[in-house]
Design a protein around this motif. Structure first.
Motif, mmCIF file in Angstrom:
data_model
loop_
_atom_site.group_PDB
_atom_site.id
_atom_site.type_symbol
_atom_site.label_atom_id
_atom_site.label_comp_id
_atom_site.label_asym_id
_atom_site.label_seq_id
_atom_site.Cartn_x
_atom_site.Cartn_y
_atom_site.Cartn_z
ATOM 1 N N GLY A 243 0.821 -1.188 0.000
ATOM 2 C CA GLY A 243 0.000 0.000 0.000
ATOM 3 C C GLY A 243 0.865 1.251 0.000
ATOM 4 N N ARG A 245 1.369 3.138 2.998
ATOM 5 C CA ARG A 245 1.504 3.543 4.394
ATOM 6 C C ARG A 245 2.765 4.379 4.599
ATOM 7 N N GLY A 273 -8.871 10.454 -1.948
ATOM 8 C CA GLY A 273 -9.453 9.629 -0.900
ATOM 9 C C GLY A 273 -8.958 8.189 -0.966
ATOM 10 N N THR A 274 -8.844 7.656 -2.180
ATOM 11 C CA THR A 274 -8.325 6.291 -2.349
ATOM 12 C C THR A 274 -6.879 6.193 -1.873
ATOM 13 N N GLY A 276 -5.547 7.944 0.420
ATOM 14 C CA GLY A 276 -5.613 7.936 1.873
ATOM 15 C C GLY A 276 -6.018 6.573 2.415
ATOM 16 N N ASP A 277 -6.985 5.926 1.755
ATOM 17 C CA ASP A 277 -7.413 4.591 2.172
ATOM 18 C C ASP A 277 -6.272 3.581 2.075
ATOM 19 N N LEU A 278 -5.330 3.833 1.163
ATOM 20 C CA LEU A 278 -4.186 2.929 0.990
ATOM 21 C C LEU A 278 -3.073 3.202 2.009
ATOM 22 N N GLY A 279 -3.302 4.169 2.897
ATOM 23 C CA GLY A 279 -2.345 4.404 3.971
ATOM 24 C C GLY A 279 -1.571 5.691 3.876
ATOM 25 N N GLU A 281 -0.598 9.600 4.083
ATOM 26 C CA GLU A 281 -0.939 10.693 4.981
ATOM 27 C C GLU A 281 -1.249 11.923 4.127
ATOM 28 N N ALA A 438 -5.649 -0.906 -6.661
ATOM 29 C CA ALA A 438 -6.883 -0.692 -5.909
ATOM 30 C C ALA A 438 -8.021 -0.155 -6.765
ATOM 31 N N THR A 439 -7.758 0.167 -8.026
ATOM 32 C CA THR A 439 -8.770 0.759 -8.902
ATOM 33 C C THR A 439 -8.751 0.069 -10.265
#
Length: 450
Positions: A243, A245, A273-274, A276-279, A281, A438-439
């Motif tokens: 990800g 992170r 937003g995606t 951010g969802d993947l970690g 900041e 992720a997409t």
């Protein structure tokens, strides 16, 4: 690094040639096709495999190449009505690298003449049309590269970028386009050793993984190129498995998000937003000097192009492209004082960006903030709107990548641009790979090809 191919090189070449036959009359993405040469090269690679010799990490990859790079035995036009090299005597550095890695070049891609326009409406070789909407521009100046990749003519392409010429067409055609850090890739592209100050070569591909594969094959120090930087090159790809992170992503509060089309802004915000969802900041940032960048960049880049191509203005009027004339005339009008002031501003601008990247790893924005223009004459202001988010990176020599992040209601692709600090190209590629894991935006196809 990925080192396997699912099919033979000749099979991939013939698929590409079939797509050229089907779609090229509609999109005009190529200037020259290397049909016989490509088949012969693919067969030699396949014979190596049959004899137990691995051809290289790009085996199975087909390419088109913007027509300002020399490919041996092929004309190099730079989008002009004449050929700088009626038949190039040898491959330039990056072409030699990709051939040695096992790629096969199908043809030379259409481009804006002298790389001078964001439209790729070429009066000599035909206007390149966008596969997602044949009444829309493909973007420039590497429009043929992006359109050909979007139409599945080739796995990937090699373009060049002075002020968005890789990233703009990548965004408008729904593909990935990386503008590398200055000095990463050799700028020895033709028999002429002169090259525009802000120009770099880079990959375009349907996936970030393929863009990374192609970039890493080209990414090497060239001692014969005065712009090439002899510095350690990081080719480590996380392939998105971990990800994002810990990745610090800045969202600009100034300039880059101003006046953005509402649908494009919504898609870019969703992409943030995606991330951010993947970690990652996510934080708001101010990008110092962004508002004034174009004011100083434009005189320098046009003056540089005039120094390279000013003799164009002496050609017969019927041979001239008005967009090229406008750019070169502006370059001719730049005074020594204007150029010197811009160069001094650039020094402080680069230092301010270095300080910004002490606090973040990447900042994001729309690649192109307006809807894809239709073919035809664009006003200068509209061309500036297309390219406005793409000046900072060449001015500072830093890398940026455009990746697909959605479609407008008119069916045209939207691109998310990520910009990193100098020599942090792999950070961008890893972030793009994680986003694509992720997409599914990069898997969508133009209606033209079904």
């Amino acid at each position: 690094m990925i080192t396997t191919a699912s099919t033979s090189a000749e099979t991939e070449v013939r698929v590409g040639l079939d797509h050229i036959e089907k779609y090229e009359p509609e999109i005009t993405s190529l200037i020259t096709v290397r049909q016989d040469e490509a088949i012969a090269e693919a067969r030699r690679l396949d014979e190596q495999v049959e004899n137990g010799v691995w051809p290289g990490p790009l085996y199975g990859m087909t390419l088109t190449v913007k027509d300002n790079f020399d490919v041996a035995g092929t004309p190099t036009t730079n989008g002009t009505a004449f050929a700088y090299a009626p038949q190039a005597s040898e491959d330039c550095f990056v072409i030699d690298r990709v051939k040695e890695a096992g790629a096969v070049i199908l043809g030379k891609a259409n481009q804006s003449e002298y790389c001078q326009s964001v439209t790729n409406q070429n009066v000599h070789h035909g206007s390149c049309r966008n596969p997602w909407g044949l009444d829309r521009i493909a973007g420039g100046s590497s429009g043929g590269s992006a359109a050909g990749v979007a139409a599945r003519i080739a796995t990937a392409s090699i373009g060049s970028d002075s002020g968005g010429s890789i990233r703009i067409p990548a965004s408008l055609n729904g593909v990935v386009g990386l503008r590398p850090s200055a000095g990463r890739l050799s700028n020895r592209r033709t028999a002429s050793t002169r090259v525009a100050t802000f120009t770099v070569g880079g990959p375009l591909a349907r996936t970030a993984v393929d863009a990374a594969r192609l970039f890493h094959a080209m990414d090497a120090y060239d001692p014969a190129d005065v712009t090439s930087v002899d510095r350690r090159r990081d080719h480590t790809l996380a392939l998105g498995r971990e990800g994002l992170r810990g990745l610090r992503i800045g969202v600009p509060t100034n300039y880059f998000m101003d006046g953005v089309d509402s649908e494009i802004l919504a898609a870019v915000n969703a992409a943030i937003g995606t991330l951010g969802d993947l970690g990652a900041e996510i934080t708001d940032v101010h990008v110092p000097g962004a508002e004034d960048c174009r004011t100083h960049f434009y005189p320098m880049v046009t003056a540089n192009f005039f120094a390279l191509y000013g003799e164009y203005l002496d050609r017969p009027a019927e041979d001239l492209d008005p967009e090229v004339v406008m750019s070169l005339e502006h370059g001719r009008s730049v005074t020594a004082t204007q150029f010197a002031e811009a160069a001094m501003y650039r020094q402080s601008f680069i230092r301010n960006l270095e300080n910004l990247f002490d606090d973040i790893d990447v900042f994001v924005c729309p690649t192109v903030p307006i809807a894809t223009p239709r073919l035809g004459k664009l006003e200068h202001s509209e061309m500036m709107d297309v390219s406005r988010n793409n000046f900072v990176q060449p001015f500072a020599g830093i890398p940026a990548i455009s990746i697909p992040c959605g479609l407008r209601s008119d069916g045209m692709p939207i691109g998310l641009q990520m910009t990193a600090g100098y020599w942090k190209d792999t950070v961008l590629l890893n972030a793009a790979i994680a986003f694509q894991n992720a997409t599914s935006f990069h898997t969508q196809r133009p209606a033209l090809i079904g």
